[in-house]
Design an enzyme around this catalytic site. Structure first.
Site, short mmCIF file in Angstrom:
data_model
loop_
_atom_site.label_atom_id
_atom_site.label_comp_id
_atom_site.label_asym_id
_atom_site.label_seq_id
_atom_site.Cartn_x
_atom_site.Cartn_y
_atom_site.Cartn_z
NE ARG A 1 -3.57 -2.55 0.14
CZ ARG A 1 -3.21 -3.72 -0.40
NH1 ARG A 1 -2.09 -3.81 -1.11
NH2 ARG A 1 -3.96 -4.78 -0.27
CD GLU B 1 -5.86 0.02 2.30
OE1 GLU B 1 -6.49 -0.37 1.32
OE2 GLU B 1 -5.41 -0.74 3.19
CB SER C 1 -9.62 -1.52 3.35
OG SER C 1 -10.14 -2.72 2.81
#
Length: 316
Positions: free
Chosen positions: A178, A297, A227
């Protein structure tokens, strides 16, 4: 075509072939459906228009890029400067003879996977489970169902703040979980992805399985983002959130999803401040319960307007 200049900021910006809009309501284009306006929204006609604009944009004017708003929380005070949102000029998806797929940054991840599947090319099915665009996937090295974008990325194209175009291979992008290490003000315009010949029916069956899994486990039809927090090392974010007693927790009009507690929901009246405050409360409870610091995130941008409309939390 440009709208007539009606603000001091717009008067300072270069002429473009795309569209400039003053005071654009960003809540219209984010999945949470919250947030304040863009001081100026720029929709470039194509990559050359974007590069021309960046080269001529004054250095003191902030420039922020957004996609379809699937993994984005715009704060209630809105975003100063120019917000770039790419549209039709960046949505091409082209299957090449060497089994790669050339894609524009505004192409939806799901559409890329489907075009590849229609050409009997596999390896990109995981993209069908990622909400958003290729540009956003590049910026955060998005992943799902055991794969990440870096696993299939051949090259990417980006424009820097000075309007210079860069052709990039993955080894130059510092990609990890990520994370993309390129400067935040570089804007992706496209990429080439690696696929592999396969059986079209098997590829489509895999995508159907991914769709069924998402719909069965995530609040896909709610006003939500992707998410909320990245998975910590050795565990899943939803597990530590659940263990900390946060499932169903509410602040104002924001709620931790009872279906999947790594998703925040706008139940209908939430402000961006409600959602961000709820996320921070989840982080606080998880840290107190397990010693784990969750990392956002979801991308949070813009200026806060005030405290949440209703700051009193309710325990589930």
């Amino acid at each position: 075509m440009t709208t007539p200049a009606i603000s001091p900021l717009q008067d300072r910006l270069p002429a473009v072939r795309g569209r400039l809009s003053v005071g654009y309501d960003l809540a219209k284009v984010t999945w949470f459906q919250v947030g304040g306006p863009a001081e100026v929204l720029f929709k470039p006609a194509d990559a050359d228009d974007l590069a021309h604009f960046l080269a001529g944009c004054p250095a003191d004017v902030p420039v922020t890029v957004i996609g379809v708003g699937s993994n984005l929380l715009v704060r209630d005070g809105g975003i100063a400067g120019v917000v770039v949102r790419m549209g039709r000029g960046f949505t091409d998806i082209i299957v090449n003879s060497d089994h790669t797929v050339s894609v524009g940054a505004a192409a939806l991840d799901l559409n890329v996977a489907q075009v590849a599947a229609d050409a009997a090319l596999g390896g990109l099915e995981f993209l069908s489970g990622i909400p958003g665009t290729i540009g956003g996937a590049l910026r955060m090295n998005a992943g799902a169902y055991g794969r990440e974008l870096c696993d299939v990325l051949v090259s990417a194209t980006a424009v820097d703040r000075q309007g210079q175009v860069h052709q990039l291979t993955p080894d130059r992008m510092d990609l990890s979980y990520r994370h993309c290490g390129l400067p935040d003000d570089w804007i992706f315009t496209g990429a080439v992805l690696r696929a592999a010949p396969g059986d079209a029916s098997a590829i489509n069956a895999r995508m159907a399985d991914i769709k069924a899994t998402r719909e069965g486990s995530q609040p896909v039809r709610a006003r939500t983002g992707g998410s909320t927090f990245a998975n910590p090392d050795g565990c899943r974010a939803w597990e530590v959130i659940d263990a900390a007693g946060c499932r169903g927790l509410t602040i104002g009009g924001a709620q931790v999803s009872e279906k999947h507690c790594n998703f925040l929901l706008n139940t209908g009246s939430a402000t961006a401040a409600d959602l961000e405050t709820l996320g921070e409360e989840v982080r606080r409870r998880v840290l107190a319960h397990s010693g784990i610091t969750l990392r956002w995130e979801i991308r949070r941008i813009g200026t806060p307007l005030s405290s949440p409309s209703s700051s009193k939390e309710q325990t589930p």
